[in-house]
Design an enzyme around this catalytic site. Structure first.
Site, mmCIF file in Angstrom:
data_model
loop_
_atom_site.group_PDB
_atom_site.id
_atom_site.type_symbol
_atom_site.label_atom_id
_atom_site.label_comp_id
_atom_site.label_asym_id
_atom_site.label_seq_id
_atom_site.Cartn_x
_atom_site.Cartn_y
_atom_site.Cartn_z
ATOM 1 N N CYS A 189 -3.061 -1.305 -4.956
ATOM 2 C CA CYS A 189 -3.484 -0.076 -4.276
ATOM 3 C C CYS A 189 -3.281 -0.073 -2.769
ATOM 4 O O CYS A 189 -2.873 0.951 -2.217
ATOM 5 C CB CYS A 189 -4.923 0.267 -4.634
ATOM 6 S SG CYS A 189 -6.128 -1.001 -4.300
ATOM 7 N N HIS A 226 -8.863 1.852 2.170
ATOM 8 C CA HIS A 226 -8.313 0.550 1.780
ATOM 9 C C HIS A 226 -6.981 0.193 2.439
ATOM 10 O O HIS A 226 -6.157 -0.496 1.844
ATOM 11 C CB HIS A 226 -8.185 0.438 0.250
ATOM 12 C CG HIS A 226 -8.213 -0.990 -0.223
ATOM 13 N ND1 HIS A 226 -7.855 -1.367 -1.503
ATOM 14 C CD2 HIS A 226 -8.535 -2.134 0.421
ATOM 15 C CE1 HIS A 226 -7.962 -2.685 -1.624
ATOM 16 N NE2 HIS A 226 -8.377 -3.175 -0.466
#
Length: 484
Positions: A80, A136
């Site tokens: 991710c 993130h």
């Protein structure tokens, strides 16, 4: 009489020329800038959506797919952080140092601040930019956070994984609104949906809106309220039932967002894109920081090989669709190559923005493919270039190359073998050599891996900060200069 006819003829010519010039001017006038709602799921398996035949019902996502275009050869990165960095920059992660693993909770690095991000480019084009959900791509320093990277507004988490009910990781709350810590009760997916709906409801219409809605679901830990799990009675295995409940919650929030756009009269002017950030997790080592080693991993990537963290199609070919009423033909299934780096130039061009910037991009403008159905211009996709592995797809041939010992080389003719069952490397040495040369050339341009540098930096004081010798257990520090 003749003079009158000449003047009449000249007037007619002038009228035609004027109409022609007016038409040309109209053709060059930019179309109304669309609102953009970009929705990303976290670790949703390719097969875990209704329109791919799942036992998990996703009526709202399915409705977006049937009303728009399914992108059936859309590739993301295998993990991710990598996908999000590519989405935000239009550059492959090996250009930005984000090519290895993900940013761990104790990681101190982030996407370099001299990288031009998608929200920065859209702000330059006149957009109001808002983000709800998971970031993130840098958390240890606020200079890496969404508000500092082009978003006018942010609500959600900056880490890669949180508890869905406490909104925490390792005992620390990761839940922020505009850089300020927020403590509130509620299931994370619902709260993200609430905030996205509120933003649309309160939207003043003065600027076009870019809303980046990045759900944490259905990433581990596998947690869902019982009322969401109860809507999947057909699933009895406990972990998959919880996972299904997470996707049900996600689908509900997608439906709420679309309903609010419709209620506000914005749906006709809004491009909606939905994708998963990588394939569903099939190995516990790629599941995240939660211990899932004793669980039956619940995600399904259907017929595609393997899953998250790998360079096979199960790890990189993801659910993706685009919906834009009046611009994208409903019910279209598109098998053209598209990579997540293509999102950056595509959205900026559709928004009437500029792609002029200091650093080159890898993405290609897929606007004509989405709105006019022309073939994808992409013939080469680089899955990853890392010290230990790489993969590339060129003209239908995919090479997966592991360089660490024992090394391996796999070659697949992807159009004929999308499930990567037949390794043709031994029979095609020239093609293997060609693709290896391409990878080697790209590797020479790659930025150093930030994960590897950060990991080694963290280990050095542990490995070299003390000396262990029998009988000298108390000597925890040493001074090289004092050695005779």
């Amino acid at each position: 009489m003749k003079l009158r006819r000449i003047f009449s003829l000249l007037a007619g010519i002038g009228l035609l020329v004027g109409v022609g010039l007016a038409g040309e001017a109209a053709a060059k006038t930019p179309a109304k800038q669309p609102n953009i709602v970009y929705i990303i799921a976290d670790d949703q398996g390719w097969a875990d959506v209704g329109y791919h035949g799942s036992d998990i019902k996703t009526p709202n996502i399915d409705a977006l797919a049937s009303g728009g275009m399914r992108l059936e050869q859309f590739h993301a990165q295998p993990l991710c952080t990598q996908t999000r960095a590519a989405l935000m920059t239009g550059r492959y992660p090996y250009r930005t140092g984000m090519q290895s693993a993900v940013i761990p909770s104790n990681g101190t690095y982030g996407l370099d601040t001299d990288e031009r991000t998608l929200p920065q480019a859209l702000k330059d084009a006149g957009y109001y930019t808002a983000m709800v959900g998971k970031w993130h791509i840098g958390h240890a320093d606020q200079k890496y956070w969404p508000r500092q990277r082009g978003f006018d507004y942010h609500f959600g988490a900056v880490l890669g994984e949180i508890d869905y009910f406490t909104h925490s990781a390792h005992g620390k709350t990761d839940w922020y609104r505009n850089n300020e810590l927020v403590r509130e009760d509620g299931y994370a997916t619902d709260l993200m949906g609430d905030d996205a709906v509120r933003l649309i409801r309160e939207y003043d219409g003065k600027k076009p809106m870019f809303l980046y809605l990045a759900f944490t679901a259905p990433h581990s830990p596998f947690q869902a309220p019982e009322h969401y799990q109860a809507r999947n009675p057909q699933i009895t295995e406990p972990t998959r039932r919880a996972y299904a409940g997470m996707i049900t919650a996600l689908d509900d929030q997608v439906g709420r967002v679309v309903a609010e756009l419709k209620k506000r009269g914005m749906l006709e002017d809004t491009l909606i894109v939905y994708q998963s950030d990588n394939g569903g997790v099939r190995s516990s080592k790629f599941a995240g920081e939660a211990d899932v080693s004793k669980l039956v991993l619940p995600a399904s990537n259907g017929p595609y090989r393997d899953g998250k963290g790998t360079l096979y199609e199960g790890g990189t070919r993801v659910i993706a669709l685009a919906n834009w009423k009046g611009h994208i033909k409903p019910g279209t299934v598109n098998n053209g190559q598209m990579h997540v780096v293509d999102v950056y130039p595509t959205l900026i061009k559709l928004a009437g923005g500029s792609l002029e910037q200091p650093k080159p991009i890898d993405g290609m403008d897929m606007g004509p493919m989405l709105t006019k159905g022309v073939p994808s211009p992409r013939t080469t996709t680089i899955y990853s270039v890392e010290p230990q592995q790489a993969a590339v797809l060129k003209d239908g041939w995919k090479l997966v190359w592991r360089t660490t010992l024992p090394s391996s080389v796999e070659l697949f003719e992807l159009g004929k073998d999308p499930y990567e069952q037949n390794n043709l490397a031994a029979a095609n040495p020239a093609k293997v050599a060609e693709l290896q040369q391409l990878i080697e050339a790209e590797a020479k341009t790659a930025a150093p891996s930030k994960f590897i540098a950060n990991a080694f930096g963290a280990m050095m004081p542990i490995l070299f900060g003390a000396t262990n010798l029998p009988g000298q257990e108390g000597a925890d520090e040493h001074d090289i200069d004092a050695i005779p």
